[in-house]
Scaffold this motif. Sequence first.
Motif, mmCIF file in Angstrom:
data_model
loop_
_atom_site.group_PDB
_atom_site.id
_atom_site.type_symbol
_atom_site.label_atom_id
_atom_site.label_comp_id
_atom_site.label_asym_id
_atom_site.label_seq_id
_atom_site.Cartn_x
_atom_site.Cartn_y
_atom_site.Cartn_z
ATOM 1 N N MET A 1 0.845 -1.181 0.000
ATOM 2 C CA MET A 1 0.000 0.000 0.000
ATOM 3 C C MET A 1 0.892 1.247 0.000
ATOM 4 S SD MET A 1 -2.745 1.299 2.883
ATOM 5 C CE MET A 1 -3.931 0.030 2.587
ATOM 6 N N LYS A 2 0.539 2.208 -0.810
ATOM 7 C CA LYS A 2 1.285 3.462 -0.915
ATOM 8 C C LYS A 2 1.001 4.339 0.302
ATOM 9 C CE LYS A 2 1.834 7.264 -4.244
ATOM 10 N NZ LYS A 2 2.290 8.189 -3.280
ATOM 11 N N ASP A 3 2.038 5.102 0.725
ATOM 12 C CA ASP A 3 1.830 6.046 1.828
ATOM 13 C C ASP A 3 0.592 6.873 1.569
ATOM 14 O OD1 ASP A 3 4.006 5.379 3.346
ATOM 15 O OD2 ASP A 3 5.276 6.969 2.583
ATOM 16 N N ASN A 4 -0.263 6.951 2.564
ATOM 17 C CA ASN A 4 -1.445 7.801 2.413
ATOM 18 C C ASN A 4 -1.585 8.758 3.589
ATOM 19 O OD1 ASN A 4 -2.224 5.819 4.259
ATOM 20 N ND2 ASN A 4 -4.257 5.561 3.408
ATOM 21 N N TYR A 5 -0.532 8.897 4.392
ATOM 22 C CA TYR A 5 -0.630 9.778 5.554
ATOM 23 C C TYR A 5 -0.967 11.228 5.202
ATOM 24 C CZ TYR A 5 4.084 11.608 4.725
ATOM 25 O OH TYR A 5 5.174 12.222 4.183
ATOM 26 N N PRO A 6 -0.576 11.772 4.011
ATOM 27 C CA PRO A 6 -0.969 13.158 3.734
ATOM 28 C C PRO A 6 -2.489 13.368 3.700
ATOM 29 C CG PRO A 6 0.832 12.528 2.301
ATOM 30 C CD PRO A 6 0.336 11.266 2.978
ATOM 31 N N SER A 7 -3.250 12.281 3.587
ATOM 32 C CA SER A 7 -4.712 12.413 3.592
ATOM 33 C C SER A 7 -5.281 12.407 5.012
ATOM 34 C CB SER A 7 -5.353 11.289 2.777
ATOM 35 O OG SER A 7 -5.172 10.033 3.423
ATOM 36 N N PHE A 8 -4.449 12.133 6.036
ATOM 37 C CA PHE A 8 -4.918 12.161 7.418
ATOM 38 C C PHE A 8 -5.069 13.627 7.842
ATOM 39 C CE2 PHE A 8 -2.168 8.139 8.409
ATOM 40 C CZ PHE A 8 -2.914 7.378 7.532
ATOM 41 N N PRO A 9 -6.120 13.969 8.572
ATOM 42 C CA PRO A 9 -6.281 15.354 9.037
ATOM 43 C C PRO A 9 -5.059 15.828 9.831
ATOM 44 C CG PRO A 9 -8.259 14.066 9.489
ATOM 45 C CD PRO A 9 -7.208 13.095 9.020
ATOM 46 N N GLY A 10 -4.523 16.989 9.436
ATOM 47 C CA GLY A 10 -3.369 17.566 10.126
ATOM 48 C C GLY A 10 -2.023 17.145 9.564
ATOM 49 N N PHE A 11 -1.996 16.171 8.656
ATOM 50 C CA PHE A 11 -0.734 15.687 8.090
ATOM 51 C C PHE A 11 -0.451 16.288 6.713
ATOM 52 C CE2 PHE A 11 -1.449 12.719 11.417
ATOM 53 C CZ PHE A 11 -0.233 12.149 11.738
ATOM 54 N N GLU A 12 -1.296 17.207 6.284
ATOM 55 C CA GLU A 12 -1.093 17.841 4.989
ATOM 56 C C GLU A 12 0.173 18.695 5.046
ATOM 57 O OE1 GLU A 12 -3.725 18.517 6.987
ATOM 58 O OE2 GLU A 12 -5.475 17.624 6.050
ATOM 59 N N ASN A 13 0.929 18.697 3.989
ATOM 60 C CA ASN A 13 2.118 19.546 3.843
ATOM 61 C C ASN A 13 3.209 19.277 4.868
ATOM 62 O OD1 ASN A 13 1.279 21.088 1.499
ATOM 63 N ND2 ASN A 13 -0.295 21.915 2.860
ATOM 64 N N VAL A 14 3.379 17.995 5.234
ATOM 65 C CA VAL A 14 4.543 17.566 6.004
ATOM 66 C C VAL A 14 5.196 16.422 5.240
ATOM 67 C CG1 VAL A 14 3.533 18.228 8.229
ATOM 68 C CG2 VAL A 14 3.362 15.863 7.464
ATOM 69 N N SER A 15 6.482 16.225 5.479
ATOM 70 C CA SER A 15 7.189 15.106 4.858
ATOM 71 C C SER A 15 7.799 14.246 5.966
ATOM 72 C CB SER A 15 8.290 15.604 3.921
ATOM 73 O OG SER A 15 9.035 14.500 3.423
ATOM 74 N N LEU A 16 7.111 13.151 6.283
ATOM 75 C CA LEU A 16 7.626 12.260 7.318
ATOM 76 C C LEU A 16 8.914 11.572 6.861
ATOM 77 C CD1 LEU A 16 4.356 10.606 8.690
ATOM 78 C CD2 LEU A 16 5.634 12.577 9.592
ATOM 79 N N GLU A 17 9.035 11.337 5.560
ATOM 80 C CA GLU A 17 10.217 10.655 5.032
ATOM 81 C C GLU A 17 11.482 11.501 5.216
ATOM 82 O OE1 GLU A 17 6.541 9.428 2.819
ATOM 83 O OE2 GLU A 17 7.457 11.339 3.285
ATOM 84 N N ASP A 18 11.342 12.811 5.312
ATOM 85 C CA ASP A 18 12.477 13.713 5.483
ATOM 86 C C ASP A 18 12.570 14.259 6.899
ATOM 87 O OD1 ASP A 18 13.428 13.676 2.745
ATOM 88 O OD2 ASP A 18 11.549 14.687 2.262
#
Length: 135
Positions: A1-18
């Motif tokens: 499954m592809k990362d989908n965390y940017p769709s979680f509320p509050g996770f928009e415009n962050v980069s967990l990978e970096d």
Amino acid sequence: MKDNYPSFPGFENVSLEDSYVLDIVVHPAVLILKLDVLLLSGHPEHRFPAPGERACFRQATVVFSSIRELHWTGQSVTTPAIDASGTADYGSVDSLTGADDSYKILGDWGEINLQSNTPSLSIDPPLPLDPNEPP
């Protein structure tokens, strides 16, 4: 499954990978990831990078609450890296995926599979705006 965390509320415009994982804390029914999170330019807390930084990093906390099940494998190989300032980190969040109430988090510190409420991301207290900084 592809990362989908940017769709979680509050996770928009962050980069967990970096971002950098500073600590992982597990309590009954709660998982806490303490991060030095990379904020992308569209994030409301984004600021120009501090002197000596390559991007906008902020201290943040990711909380998974009401955990019903948690499995953490690969944690025996967890050794923190120490940067030039003496700060320890455990690498990045290589992947965070979720569907319904099931989540999978991967990183150098292992793999965590859990069932919980939708995670929340909170940025530590905001930095004061610099009146000399462009908007």
